[in-house]
Design an enzyme around this catalytic site. Structure first.
Site, PDB file in Angstrom:
ATOM      1  N   TYR A 289       0.851  -1.188   0.000  1.00 37.38           N
ATOM      2  CA  TYR A 289       0.000   0.000   0.000  1.00 37.38           C
ATOM      3  C   TYR A 289       0.885   1.236   0.000  1.00 37.38           C
ATOM      4  CZ  TYR A 289      -3.437   3.467   1.614  1.00 37.38           C
ATOM      5  OH  TYR A 289      -4.257   4.570   1.732  1.00 37.38           O
TER       6      TYR A 289
ATOM      7  N   ASP B  12       9.156   2.824   0.181  1.00 32.52           N
ATOM      8  CA  ASP B  12       8.081   3.418   0.971  1.00 32.52           C
ATOM      9  C   ASP B  12       8.261   2.935   2.404  1.00 32.52           C
ATOM     10  OD1 ASP B  12       5.834   4.223   2.273  1.00 32.52           O
ATOM     11  OD2 ASP B  12       4.421   3.562   0.727  1.00 32.52           O
TER      12      ASP B  12
ATOM     13  N   LYS C 254       3.830   8.507   9.446  1.00 38.03           N
ATOM     14  CA  LYS C 254       3.542   7.870  10.736  1.00 38.03           C
ATOM     15  C   LYS C 254       4.504   8.297  11.858  1.00 38.03           C
ATOM     16  CE  LYS C 254       0.654   4.423   8.676  1.00 38.03           C
ATOM     17  NZ  LYS C 254       0.799   3.942   7.311  1.00 38.03           N
TER      18      LYS C 254
HETATM   19  C1  LIG Z   1       0.095   4.442   5.984  1.00 34.51           C
HETATM   20  C2  LIG Z   1       0.880   4.242   4.730  1.00 34.51           C
HETATM   21  C3  LIG Z   1       0.831   5.142   3.657  1.00 34.51           C
HETATM   22  C4  LIG Z   1      -0.142   6.289   3.627  1.00 34.51           C
HETATM   23  O1  LIG Z   1       0.062   7.206   4.628  1.00 34.51           O
HETATM   24  P1  LIG Z   1      -1.152   8.186   5.038  1.00 34.51           P
HETATM   25  O2  LIG Z   1      -0.538   9.100   6.034  1.00 34.51           O
HETATM   26  O3  LIG Z   1      -2.223   7.294   5.582  1.00 34.51           O
HETATM   27  O4  LIG Z   1      -1.584   8.871   3.793  1.00 34.51           O
HETATM   28  C5  LIG Z   1       1.681   4.961   2.601  1.00 34.51           C
HETATM   29  N1  LIG Z   1       2.535   3.928   2.571  1.00 34.51           N
HETATM   30  C6  LIG Z   1       2.603   3.034   3.563  1.00 34.51           C
HETATM   31  C7  LIG Z   1       3.596   1.934   3.488  1.00 34.51           C
HETATM   32  C8  LIG Z   1       1.761   3.151   4.666  1.00 34.51           C
HETATM   33  O5  LIG Z   1       1.795   2.229   5.619  1.00 34.51           O
END
Ligand SMILES: *Cc1c(COP(=O)(O)O)cnc(C)c1O
Length: 430
Positions: free
Chosen positions: A142, A237, A265
């Site tokens: 994701y 990511d 995060k």
């Molecule tokens: C949570 C997440 C996102 C998106 O971050 P948001 O602050 O919710 O937009 C993107 N990549 C990864 C791997 C994530 O866990």
């Protein structure tokens, strides 16, 4: 009727599904969500006054535990000095420096307000730098909800991906290709055939949004090699793994240097945040230096930056040693319980994040994960909730430990899990 139920009744008339982000609606466990009013350390309290040991941790952001006094103090001080100016501040320099010290590959970075934005912007920069259109991603990873990332595999990585959400045109997803996680061969084949169109490969270096799926030996190295060979960029990511797996994130842990990194995060200490960065020559494509437009009214907000700076300051070697040990204790304990009660399943863990997959022996790809036993998870989830443990309300998520958790919490969790699984087995797993 509980207060949570009352709030939910009103919330569904305000927000689609009663929530502001889908997984919070508990659809994956066919329940209605608890409304939380307070968090302190490892515990959260719902609107009805019941407290739980929290394994969601704001989806990993709350690595220091909830309302850590040092973080709260820093937020209060920053807030009192002004909630934001839309001008440069010293505290963004402090957080930026802390991030770059931990991840030297982020030679230049930019703060944004969500992980979604970080990825969206990193992809734009990668396309501008390489002057190529295509992004290769992996099924089950994701990367936020920007149009080009909301894709599912077509008939294989050689064909373009299909929209995975209504409202996303195929004219957007045609520039995204999807391969299976942990399948380096597919990536090599793609690069051999279409490498000249490839702007970047983006990957969660440890997948954590289909449950925890670690990279196979050599997978990340193969991505590094394949991208370098064709002149594409490698984007890690690390929105979850950054400052979760260690100060240097997955790139340090696995010894692979990406061209660009996305964060989120943890670096906001619980407040809304994202950041992306990497090679100076790539990042200097960004306005006002270069031709790639990207901006944010609230980007680098001083209150967020203060929360992030203070959180990162708590994350020293001892903190990571503790998180690692707690994670190991929990995973080993859960595995023992599965074996003792002859429950089919496995525990996959990297550092302080782990997933208990029921019904499968191992998960290396999304196809593996999709075979898990959802009914068993649902029973486990509610059994644990009843015993005071707030787990992620979906079998496709990671459980996160924080610095506020102790061995005692883990041991209590294991006792509760044992009790739930023993009764479940006695009932014939019906
Ligand atoms: C949570 C997440 C996102 C998106 O971050 P948001 O602050 O919710 O937009 C993107 N990549 C990864 C791997 C994530 O866990």
């Amino acid at each position: 009727m509980t207060l949570s139920t009352k709030l939910y009744d009103e919330a569904v008339r305000l927000f689609p599904g009663g929530v502001n982000s889908p997984v919070r609606a508990w659809r994956n466990v066919e329940g209605t969500p608890l409304f939380l009013v307070r968090g302190r350390g490892a515990s959260v309290t719902d609107a009805d006054g019941k407290s739980y040991c929290d394994l969601v941790g704001s989806w990993g952001a709350a690595v220091a535990g909830h309302a850590h006094p040092r973080v709260v103090h820093a937020v209060q001080q920053a807030a009192a000095a002004g909630l934001g100016f839309g001008a440069p501040t010293a505290v963004e320099v402090e957080l930026g420096r802390a991030i770059r010290d931990a991840m030297p590959a982020m030679e230049r970075l930019r703060m944004v307000t969500s992980g979604t934005e970080a990825v969206m912007s990193a992809v734009r920069v990668a396309r501008a730098f390489t002057q190529r259109p295509t992004i290769l991603k992996f099924a089950g990873c994701y990367h936020g909800h920007s149009d080009g990332m909301l894709v599912r595999a077509g008939s294989g990585p050689m064909t373009f991906a299909l929209p995975d959400s209504a409202g996303v045109p195929e004219s957007v997803t045609m520039h995204t290709a999807v391969a299976d996680y942990n399948d380096a061969e597919q990536v090599r084949a793609y690069v051999a055939a279409k490498g000249s169109e490839l702007a970047a490969v983006i990957v969660e270096p440890v997948a954590a949004n289909m449950g925890v799926v670690p990279p196979a030996d050599g997978f990340l190295a193969a991505l590094r090699e394949a991208t370098r060979a064709c002149g594409a960029l490698l984007i890690f990511d690390e929105v979850i793994t950054g400052f979760r797996l260690g100060r240097g994130g997955a790139q340090k842990r696995f010894g692979i240097e990406p061209d660009l990194t996305c964060l989120g995060k943890i670096i906001g200490g619980g407040l809304p945040v994202g950041a992306f960065g990497g090679r100076a020559d790539v990042m200097e494509q960004l306005a006002p230096v270069g031709p790639v437009y990207q901006a944010g009214t609230l980007a680098g907000n001083p209150v967020t930056m203060a929360a992030g700076r203070e959180t990162l300051a708590l994350l020293d070697d001892a903190a990571y040693a503790k998180l690692e040990a707690l994670g190991a204790r929990m995973a080993a304990g859960l595995e023992t319980i599965l074996a003792r009660h002859q429950v089919a399943g496995c525990v996959q863990r990297v550092a302080s994040m782990s997933t208990l997959f029921f019904g499968i022996e191992r998960a290396a790809t999304l196809t593996d994960v999709e075979r898990l036993d959802r009914k068993r998870f649902r029973r486990f989830f509610f059994g644990m909730l009843e015993r005071g443990f707030y787990l992620p309300p979906s079998p496709f998520e990671a459980m996160f430990l924080s610095l506020a958790h102790g061995e005692h919490d883990v041991d209590e969790l294991l006792n509760a899990a044992e009790d739930v699984l023993r009764r479940d087995s006695d009932a014939g797993g019906a």
